[in-house]
Design a protein around this motif. Structure first.
Motif, PDB file in Angstrom:
ATOM      1  N   MET A 133       0.863  -1.149  -0.168  1.00  0.00           N
ATOM      2  CA  MET A 133       0.111   0.020  -0.083  1.00  0.00           C
ATOM      3  C   MET A 133       0.938   1.471   0.052  1.00  0.00           C
ATOM      4  O   MET A 133       0.701   2.186  -0.642  1.00  0.00           O
ATOM      5  N   ARG A 134       1.862   1.032   0.866  1.00  0.00           N
ATOM      6  CA  ARG A 134       2.762   2.387   1.008  1.00  0.00           C
ATOM      7  C   ARG A 134       3.467   2.736  -0.492  1.00  0.00           C
ATOM      8  O   ARG A 134       3.811   3.706  -0.897  1.00  0.00           O
ATOM      9  N   SER A 135       3.786   1.778  -1.094  1.00  0.00           N
ATOM     10  CA  SER A 135       4.438   1.626  -2.494  1.00  0.00           C
ATOM     11  C   SER A 135       3.558   2.351  -3.554  1.00  0.00           C
ATOM     12  O   SER A 135       4.180   3.262  -4.152  1.00  0.00           O
ATOM     13  N   ILE A 136       2.253   2.014  -3.489  1.00  0.00           N
ATOM     14  CA  ILE A 136       1.031   2.718  -4.257  1.00  0.00           C
ATOM     15  C   ILE A 136       1.158   4.087  -4.084  1.00  0.00           C
ATOM     16  O   ILE A 136       0.978   4.937  -4.871  1.00  0.00           O
ATOM     17  N   LEU A 137       1.117   4.306  -2.827  1.00  0.00           N
ATOM     18  CA  LEU A 137       0.933   5.882  -2.149  1.00  0.00           C
ATOM     19  C   LEU A 137       2.277   6.700  -2.701  1.00  0.00           C
ATOM     20  O   LEU A 137       1.960   8.000  -3.338  1.00  0.00           O
ATOM     21  N   ASN A 138       3.243   5.980  -2.668  1.00  0.00           N
ATOM     22  CA  ASN A 138       4.447   6.748  -3.093  1.00  0.00           C
ATOM     23  C   ASN A 138       4.534   6.955  -4.574  1.00  0.00           C
ATOM     24  O   ASN A 138       4.898   7.964  -4.850  1.00  0.00           O
ATOM     25  N   ALA A 139       4.126   6.014  -5.344  1.00  0.00           N
ATOM     26  CA  ALA A 139       4.051   6.183  -6.874  1.00  0.00           C
ATOM     27  C   ALA A 139       3.003   7.260  -7.049  1.00  0.00           C
ATOM     28  O   ALA A 139       3.310   8.125  -8.287  1.00  0.00           O
ATOM     29  N   LEU A 140       1.780   7.450  -6.318  1.00  0.00           N
ATOM     30  CA  LEU A 140       0.791   8.445  -6.842  1.00  0.00           C
ATOM     31  C   LEU A 140       1.248   9.654  -6.404  1.00  0.00           C
ATOM     32  O   LEU A 140       1.109  10.540  -7.144  1.00  0.00           O
ATOM     33  N   ILE A 141       2.328   9.903  -5.333  1.00  0.00           N
ATOM     34  CA  ILE A 141       2.805  11.058  -4.859  1.00  0.00           C
ATOM     35  C   ILE A 141       3.686  11.428  -5.844  1.00  0.00           C
ATOM     36  O   ILE A 141       3.805  12.767  -6.245  1.00  0.00           O
ATOM     37  N   THR A 142       4.798  10.310  -6.486  1.00  0.00           N
ATOM     38  CA  THR A 142       5.536  10.856  -7.468  1.00  0.00           C
ATOM     39  C   THR A 142       4.914  11.429  -8.568  1.00  0.00           C
ATOM     40  O   THR A 142       5.266  12.405  -9.115  1.00  0.00           O
ATOM     41  N   PHE A 143       3.729  10.701  -9.017  1.00  0.00           N
ATOM     42  CA  PHE A 143       3.191  11.139 -10.301  1.00  0.00           C
ATOM     43  C   PHE A 143       2.389  12.487  -9.922  1.00  0.00           C
ATOM     44  O   PHE A 143       2.652  13.465 -10.901  1.00  0.00           O
ATOM     45  N   ALA A 144       2.028  12.947  -8.677  1.00  0.00           N
ATOM     46  CA  ALA A 144       1.303  14.133  -8.382  1.00  0.00           C
ATOM     47  C   ALA A 144       2.567  15.264  -8.439  1.00  0.00           C
ATOM     48  O   ALA A 144       2.166  16.158  -9.077  1.00  0.00           O
ATOM     49  N   VAL A 145       3.674  14.797  -8.042  1.00  0.00           N
ATOM     50  CA  VAL A 145       4.882  15.970  -8.165  1.00  0.00           C
ATOM     51  C   VAL A 145       5.187  16.149  -9.485  1.00  0.00           C
ATOM     52  O   VAL A 145       5.274  17.201 -10.032  1.00  0.00           O
ATOM     53  N   PHE A 146       5.359  15.174 -10.214  1.00  0.00           N
ATOM     54  CA  PHE A 146       5.637  15.280 -11.632  1.00  0.00           C
ATOM     55  C   PHE A 146       4.394  16.170 -12.502  1.00  0.00           C
ATOM     56  O   PHE A 146       4.803  17.195 -13.190  1.00  0.00           O
ATOM     57  N   TRP A 147       3.311  15.711 -12.239  1.00  0.00           N
ATOM     58  CA  TRP A 147       2.161  16.475 -12.812  1.00  0.00           C
ATOM     59  C   TRP A 147       2.089  18.141 -12.489  1.00  0.00           C
ATOM     60  O   TRP A 147       2.085  19.071 -13.321  1.00  0.00           O
ATOM     61  N   VAL A 148       2.311  18.535 -11.212  1.00  0.00           N
ATOM     62  CA  VAL A 148       2.284  19.688 -10.721  1.00  0.00           C
ATOM     63  C   VAL A 148       3.632  20.320 -11.279  1.00  0.00           C
ATOM     64  O   VAL A 148       3.395  21.522 -11.688  1.00  0.00           O
ATOM     65  N   SER A 149       4.744  19.810 -11.291  1.00  0.00           N
ATOM     66  CA  SER A 149       5.810  20.425 -11.761  1.00  0.00           C
ATOM     67  C   SER A 149       5.849  20.698 -13.375  1.00  0.00           C
ATOM     68  O   SER A 149       6.063  21.825 -13.948  1.00  0.00           O
TER      69      SER A 149
END
Length: 124
Positions: free
Chosen positions: A1-17
């Motif tokens: 579960m933690r890996s999925i959340l980290n992947a979503l956070i990474t995606f969100a950081v990429f999207w925002v940037s």
């Protein structure tokens, strides 16, 4: 579960940037963003396994040297991952040294880490 959340956070950081700082981070499409996120996760898993193997190798006398080296590399791994993505993934471009540093700090600050178990006497 933690890996999925980290992947979503990474995606969100990429999207925002990509959307708000497009002069520094340019990502062509959502497909490229998903690929970049997947590659970041895969590289993180590979590094984690290398570090575990290195720690296990301490018992035979080899891991002492490699564990220290891998720990030092871990401190600079996120900018290296971003540089590799920028160099080898078409459509993913990061410009400037400070952009790598800032993106690395943001990715590491928002990364979800595992909690340490509390002792029975600790209620705080």
């Amino acid at each position: 579960m933690r890996s999925i959340l980290n992947a979503l956070i990474t995606f969100a950081v990429f999207w925002v940037s990509s959307n708000y700082f497009s002069e520094h981070v340019h990502i062509d499409s959502t497909k490229t963003m998903i690929l970049a996120t997947c590659f970041m996760v895969v590289i993180s898993y590979l590094f984690t396994w290398l570090f575990v193997i290195s720690l296990l190798a301490i018992s035979v006398g080899v891991g002492c040297v490699t564990s220290v080296i891998l720990f030092i590399i871990g401190l600079v791994l996120t900018p290296v991952k971003l540089w590799l993505l920028s160099a080898y993934l078409p459509g993913f471009e990061v410009s400037g040294f400070w952009t790598y540093v800032i993106l690395s700090v943001i990715l590491n600050v928002f990364k979800i880490r595992s909690r340490t178990k509390q002792k029975d006497g600790d209620k705080s």
